[in-house]
Design an enzyme around this catalytic site. Structure first.
Site, PDB file in Angstrom:
ATOM      1  N   ASP A  13      17.241   3.707  -5.648  1.00  0.00           N
ATOM      2  CA  ASP A  13      17.387   3.325  -4.235  1.00  0.00           C
ATOM      3  C   ASP A  13      18.233   2.076  -4.069  1.00  0.00           C
ATOM      4  OD1 ASP A  13      15.754   5.398  -3.444  1.00  0.00           O
ATOM      5  OD2 ASP A  13      13.945   4.175  -3.257  1.00  0.00           O
ATOM      6  N   ARG A  96       5.329  -9.889  -2.584  1.00  0.00           N
ATOM      7  CA  ARG A  96       6.388  -9.753  -1.567  1.00  0.00           C
ATOM      8  C   ARG A  96       6.799 -11.064  -0.903  1.00  0.00           C
ATOM      9  NH1 ARG A  96       8.373  -5.581  -3.943  1.00  0.00           N
ATOM     10  NH2 ARG A  96       7.212  -3.656  -3.705  1.00  0.00           N
ATOM     11  N   ASP A 125       5.343  -2.940   2.640  1.00  0.00           N
ATOM     12  CA  ASP A 125       6.215  -3.930   2.010  1.00  0.00           C
ATOM     13  C   ASP A 125       7.362  -4.372   2.913  1.00  0.00           C
ATOM     14  OD1 ASP A 125       4.771  -4.277  -0.340  1.00  0.00           O
ATOM     15  OD2 ASP A 125       5.597  -2.451  -1.205  1.00  0.00           O
ATOM     16  N   SER A 177       5.670   6.970  -7.337  1.00  0.00           N
ATOM     17  CA  SER A 177       6.311   5.715  -6.952  1.00  0.00           C
ATOM     18  C   SER A 177       5.456   4.585  -7.518  1.00  0.00           C
ATOM     19  CB  SER A 177       6.379   5.631  -5.424  1.00  0.00           C
ATOM     20  OG  SER A 177       6.463   4.269  -5.048  1.00  0.00           O
TER      21      SER A 177
HETATM   22  N1  ARG Z   1      -0.437   0.125  -1.251  1.00  0.00           N
HETATM   23  C1  ARG Z   1      -0.009  -1.074  -1.853  1.00  0.00           C
HETATM   24  C2  ARG Z   1       0.311  -2.121  -0.836  1.00  0.00           C
HETATM   25  O1  ARG Z   1       0.552  -1.790   0.297  1.00  0.00           O
HETATM   26  C3  ARG Z   1       1.160  -0.882  -2.789  1.00  0.00           C
HETATM   27  C4  ARG Z   1       2.448  -0.442  -2.141  1.00  0.00           C
HETATM   28  C5  ARG Z   1       3.589  -0.116  -3.093  1.00  0.00           C
HETATM   29  N2  ARG Z   1       3.226   0.958  -3.951  1.00  0.00           N
HETATM   30  C6  ARG Z   1       4.071   1.638  -4.744  1.00  0.00           C
HETATM   31  N3  ARG Z   1       3.545   2.533  -5.525  1.00  0.00           N
HETATM   32  N4  ARG Z   1       5.351   1.411  -4.732  1.00  0.00           N
HETATM   33  O2  ARG Z   1       0.331  -3.283  -1.156  1.00  0.00           O
END
Ligand code: ARG
Length: 393
Positions: A13, A96, A125, A177
């Protein structure tokens, strides 16, 4: 040329994003944040840099942020007891705002007008990146190509990458993912989207199945000073080595898995599985120590704070006034959180078996049923009469 700083992972990506933004007339500066996701293990950092440059980047920054991540994000969350919906220790969510902070700093250094990320329009995110950036510099433009670009599938992106000679490893089929850092791994999508499916063993990366044949328990004693983990089994560790070590031993004993259908901020319920051995061990030990040293009123009130704190982290409000105020409260609760908790790790479980603290409020002469009892039981009668009086009346 107007510049944009992109949070770059080296994956499909964000590599396509470099080219896509370049074609829109942007000069793209890539930023790779090392939060302990294993950069340089599977592929070396040089490969990631070369890929970004091949996709058209002007420049690549790679920064090891692990120490800052541990000191300024993970430790405060640990002290706060921040666990989202009872199961998620917030590894992704905590990373993040730190990445966003550095995106903004690099944007200033590079005199860039914008920052960009590779998040979709459905997740948390994007919110965390953008709210943080907006707090730190409201003037920066934010670009989220995945929300607006033309590609409808991974295959279309692969075609695009191949057409433009972006060196992408497309041989790997991507069943999930995954987001990974030193505090834990988040795994979603693929067959996990069907709630009827038990997560297959191969979905997990750092924890052994609790059924695998380690037949002996492992004891680990964690020593905390004012809420910060300092030693394991009497030996001092840097925070990073301590967490790395606990990820290994915890992982070997199947500790730290969770499977959660969670509430995203954007209103969607989603299913994610997590692996966080060190975080699980440290949260368990920290909480056990607090049981020993915090008085009842403070301990119970702090549980409310933990809940709110986890929501703020999850919802991208790390740099908010409430979170700052809660940090001050939490910090004031930690001055007595010094002592050792010994945990038994066995086939996925992690339980305290031994507790020590110079600040312990546990007084054996009060709780004992033995001869050394100092508690005046005759006082209980009057206490109960007054306590229960309104209900009797
Ligand atoms: N659900 C988690 C959050 O919102 C992780 C999100 C990212 N997950 C991923 N498999 N890329 O913090």
């Amino acid at each position: 040329m107007k510049k944009v700083v992109l949070a770059y992972s080296g994956g499909l990506d964000t590599s396509c994003i470099v080219k896509w933004l370049t074609d829109q007339g942007w000069g793209v500066v890539c930023f790779v944040a090392d939060l302990g996701q294993g950069l340089g293990k599977g592929e070396d950092l040089g490969t990631i840099e070369k890929r970004a440059m091949a996709a058209g980047a002007l420049k690549v920054y790679i920064k090891d942020l692990q120490k800052e991540f541990l000191d300024d994000f993970i430790v405060p969350a640990l002290k706060a007891g921040a666990v989202y919906e009872g199961k998620y220790l917030l590894a992704t969510a905590l990373g993040r705002p730190l990445i966003a902070k550095h995106l903004v700093a690099i944007a200033h250094k590079e005199k860039a007008e914008a920052i960009a990320h590779g998040c979709t329009g459905k997740g948390n995110d994007q919110v965390r990146f953008e709210v943080t950036a907006g707090i730190l510099d409201p003037k920066l433009e934010i670009i989220a190509p995945v929300r607006i670009w033309e590609f409808k599938s991974r295959d279309e992106e692969i075609n695009y990458a191949q057409m433009h000679n972006i060196p992408i490893d497309v041989t790997k089929k991507k069943p999930y993912s995954i987001d990974r850092n030193i505090w834990g791994i988040s795994i979603e999508a693929g067959i996990l989207e069907d709630l009827a499916n038990e997560p297959p063993e191969d979905a997990y990366m750092i924890t052994k199945s609790p059924t695998h044949q380690v037949t002996y328990p492992k004891y680990v004693e964690v020593y905390f000073e004012e809420g910060i983990p300092k030693k394991i089994d009497g030996k001092s560790y840097s925070l990073k080595n301590l967490v790395v070590h606990l990820n290994e031993v915890g992982g070997l004993h199947g500790v730290g898995r969770s499977d959660l259908v969670e509430n995203r901020l954007v209103g969607i319920k989603s299913r994610e599985i997590y692996e966080a051995p060190a975080a699980t061990i440290l949260h368990t030990a920290h909480k056990e120590l607090e049981c020993l040293v915090l008085d009842r009123e403070l301990a119970h009130f702090k549980e409310i704070i933990s809940l709110r704190y986890s929501e703020l982290v999850y919802n991208g409000l790390w740099y908010s006034p409430l979170k700052e105020a809660l940090d001050a409260f939490v910090q004031s609760t930690q001055k007595n959180v010094t002592g050792s908790i010994k945990l038994k790790l066995f086939k996925g479980s992690c339980v305290a078996v031994s507790r020590k603290s110079v600040n312990s409020l546990y007084k054996k002469e009060l709780s004992t049923y033995g001869a050394e009892d100092k508690f005046d039981q005759s006082l209980a009668e009057g206490f109960i009469k007054i306590w229960g009086m309104p209900y009797k009346k």
